[in-house]
Design an enzyme around this catalytic site. Structure first.
Site, mmCIF file in Angstrom:
data_model
loop_
_atom_site.group_PDB
_atom_site.id
_atom_site.type_symbol
_atom_site.label_atom_id
_atom_site.label_comp_id
_atom_site.label_asym_id
_atom_site.label_seq_id
_atom_site.Cartn_x
_atom_site.Cartn_y
_atom_site.Cartn_z
ATOM 1 N N SER A 153 -9.956 67.761 -26.350
ATOM 2 C CA SER A 153 -10.192 66.814 -25.262
ATOM 3 C C SER A 153 -11.235 65.761 -25.638
ATOM 4 C CB SER A 153 -10.668 67.559 -24.015
ATOM 5 O OG SER A 153 -9.696 68.457 -23.574
ATOM 6 N N THR A 173 -20.129 70.887 -27.591
ATOM 7 C CA THR A 173 -19.834 69.637 -28.279
ATOM 8 C C THR A 173 -20.995 68.654 -28.125
ATOM 9 O OG1 THR A 173 -17.476 70.013 -27.847
ATOM 10 C CG2 THR A 173 -18.070 67.833 -28.576
ATOM 11 N N THR A 215 -18.037 68.859 -32.934
ATOM 12 C CA THR A 215 -18.235 70.124 -32.236
ATOM 13 C C THR A 215 -18.097 71.310 -33.172
ATOM 14 O OG1 THR A 215 -17.450 71.400 -30.326
ATOM 15 C CG2 THR A 215 -15.777 70.330 -31.666
ATOM 16 N N GLU A 235 -13.018 77.040 -33.362
ATOM 17 C CA GLU A 235 -12.136 75.992 -32.871
ATOM 18 C C GLU A 235 -10.710 76.439 -32.631
ATOM 19 O OE1 GLU A 235 -12.648 73.012 -31.042
ATOM 20 O OE2 GLU A 235 -14.092 72.921 -32.670
ATOM 21 N N GLY A 239 -18.320 68.471 -23.413
ATOM 22 C CA GLY A 239 -17.944 69.087 -22.144
ATOM 23 C C GLY A 239 -16.574 69.715 -22.079
ATOM 24 N N GLY A 240 -15.971 70.125 -23.233
ATOM 25 C CA GLY A 240 -14.647 70.717 -23.162
ATOM 26 C C GLY A 240 -13.653 69.755 -22.541
ATOM 27 N N ARG A 287 -10.604 66.966 -37.258
ATOM 28 C CA ARG A 287 -10.424 68.202 -36.491
ATOM 29 C C ARG A 287 -10.215 69.379 -37.437
ATOM 30 N NH1 ARG A 287 -11.478 70.633 -31.661
ATOM 31 N NH2 ARG A 287 -9.641 71.374 -30.518
#
Length: 581
Positions: free
Chosen positions: A459, A392, A410, A431, A479-480, A89
């Site tokens: 998520s 993403t 993403t 991000e 898809g968030g 991340r």
């Protein structure tokens, strides 16, 4: 030697659903799937194929993912029968503060003012993820795995309607930056459908990384160019189109890039109907939210219920899990709290709030995962989730030895921050807008406020399901925040409702994220809306598509069913090494 074989070379072996043997790849794009399959056919393993395919997604799907972003890598090692994860991340720079996304009066910045700026760019983690995976579990050097993507970037690929529409949707943003407009708005307009799109700067960047290693990206020449683009966004003197907000600089530095490290947290695990469901721990909320909802649903025989009654419980469990996710899950959440969120006794306490005939009033309040569970607490009001993005990407890979990769990554919004690093061909992420801009939990602590070095809550829910210690299904989606509900609904469809994996992915979707106005696809509303309304579910907001999943199911004697979306996002592309034994 790994080359970039065109997708059409494999003919009918690539389609939304393929059954076969020897390894499989499922992604959003036929060129990407073809690259992964070639790695497998040449003796590479699932990790090698996943990295090569992911690097190619950075070329053909640059508005969803790439080395300017980050993600989460879940890996099943067939030799040890263990699941491992990599947290790649993006991280906030040292200059980030709790009020960085606030106006002077303490109110939140408008989202687009924050997004299209250097302020939103986190330290990218995707390349560090690839390096870590290749070093730990791969069989090929990273440079070799980047070559196919570099070849695609140099040779180019045919622009489809999705690529064209994504540029068009971001035209006003890309037009603010000289480097972005030069790449994505040639002649002042999006590349035409059917034209050939090339990114030679990205090809050179991949080859430079292959030659000099990832240090050139995190502490060398590329790092300096990234930091400069963030601190001094390449704003055009003659922008194409208008933009309503000033473009703010960010504080990301070469030192921030140099300090970045991939993490290796233990996966989350939820037992469900004799299966072991593994996912990502923080800063992802996917593993805990999917797992908690499954734990709640395990108390019902969903397969014996009418389909609307089963979906009613799915929606209620989703809302409860999101209430707890929003209240408790962030980058610094203690592992003991995550374990309690996945405790069966906590799930039972949450389940008892669900009525078979009357939906809870949304938003519902979070539970109290303190280890002292005494029964059913009264339902109360809570806070909804509002992330509706469709950005993403996800890819799923398996090899002939039984190793499996489920990888979601993403750059956040479709188009990220809109800033292409000059001379490098890299589209940067936005991000850091995944942080909450202001406190959202009332008098309680908000786990997802910005801080130096902190990673924003995600998520993303790459998932691997084991049966008796061996892979049963691997799945994930973009898809968030709808990623969580998409993965959950696919698992319920496959495990409980008697669907095959292709049917489970194709079925119409709904997403209840603890909101008074849940989302659903038109086909879902047409099929189930009236019956769910009769159970007290609120009216759904219609949305064209929710998610764009890929997955692999593992059958007997090494048989693999590779599945990608048959319709959503222009269809996906699944393939197998061979269709016969």
């Amino acid at each position: 030697m790994i080359s970039a074989t065109p997708a059409h070379a494999y003919g009918p072996a690539i389609s939304p659903t393929v059954v076969g043997y020897g390894g499989a790849v499922a992604s959003v794009d036929p060129t990407v799937t073809a690259v992964g399959l070639e790695v497998l056919r040449n003796g590479g393993n699932a990790v090698d194929a996943a990295i090569a395919a992911a690097a190619t997604i950075g070329v053909t799907e640059p508005f969803s993912a790439g080395i300017g972003g980050g993600g989460f890598f879940v890996y099943y090692d067939a030799r040890t029968r263990k699941v491992h994860t990599i947290d790649g991340r993006e991280a906030a720079p040292a200059s980030m503060r709790e009020n960085s996304f606030q106006n002077a009066d303490g109110t939140a910045l408008d989202f687009n003012a924050a997004r299209v700026s250097g302020l939103s760019v986190g330290v990218p983690g995707t390349l560090a993820t690839w390096e870590a995976a290749a070093d730990r579990w791969g069989t090929r050097p990273l440079g070799a795995l980047l070559r196919p993507a570099a070849d695609v970037a140099d040779r180019g690929f045919t622009v489809d309607a999705t690529f064209n529409s994504q540029v068009a949707a971001n035209a006003a943003i890309f037009g603010q930056f000289d480097s972005s407009a030069e790449l994505y708005l040639p002649g002042g307009a999006p590349p035409a459908v059917g034209s050939t799109f090339r990114n030679p700067d990205l090809a050179d960047t991949y080859r430079l990384i292959g030659k000099k290693g990832t240090d050139v990206f995190y502490s060398g020449a590329v790092a300096r160019d990234i930091a400069n683009a963030v601190q001094h966004p390449p704003v055009s003197d003659t922008p194409t189109g208008t933009w309503a907000y000033p473009i703010r600089p960010g504080g990301l530095t070469v030192r921030d890039l140099d300090r970045y490290q991939a993490r290796f947290p233990a996966p989350t695990r939820a037992g469900y109907r004799g299966l072991d469901v593994y996912g990502m721990a923080t800063p992802s909320s996917g593993g805990t939210a999917v797992g908690e909802a499954l734990n709640i649903l395990e108390g019902y025989d969903l397969g014996a219920l009418d389909d609307a009654d089963a979906l009613h419980r799915y929606l209620e469990a989703s809302a409860l899990a999101f209430a707890d996710r929003n209240r408790y899950v962030g980058d610094y959440t203690r592992r003991s709290v995550l374990d309690e969120l996945l405790n069966d006794r906590f799930a039972a306490e949450r389940r008892c709030q669900i009525s078979p005939t009357t939906a809870l009033t949304k938003p519902v309040a979070p539970g109290n995962p303190d280890g002292r569970y005494t029964g059913c607490a009264a339902a109360a009001a809570g806070v909804p989730d509002t992330d509706n993005s469709i950005s993403t990407t996800h890819l799923t890979v398996a090899d002939k030895w039984g190793n499996v990769v489920s990888f979601t990554f993403t750059i956040e919004q479709i188009g990220g921050a809109g800033i292409v690093v000059p001379g490098r061909g890299i589209l940067l992420n936005n991000e850091l807008t995944d942080f909450n801009f202001t406190p959202t939990q009332g008098t309680a602590a908000d786990p997802n406020l910005p801080a130096p070095g902190k990673r924003p809550r995600s998520s993303m829910s790459p998932t691997i399901v084991l049966k008796d210690g061996k892979p049963f299904v691997a799945v994930g989606s973009p898809g968030g925040a709808t990623i969580i509900t998409t993965v959950l609904q696919i698992l319920v469809n496959r495990i409980d409702l008697g669907m095959t994996l292709p049917e489970a992915l194709a079925a119409p979707r709904a997403s209840q994220r603890n909101s008074a106005t849940p989302q659903a696809e038109p086909a879902f509303i047409a099929a189930y809306g009236p019956r769910l309304t009769a159970l007290g579910q609120p009216a759904f907001t219609s949305t064209a598509e929710i998610g764009a999943a890929t997955g692999i199911e593992f059958g007997r004697n090494g048989q693999l069913t590779a599945v990608a979306e048959p319709v959503r996002r222009g269809t996906g592309a699944a393939g197998v090494v061979r269709t016969g034994r």
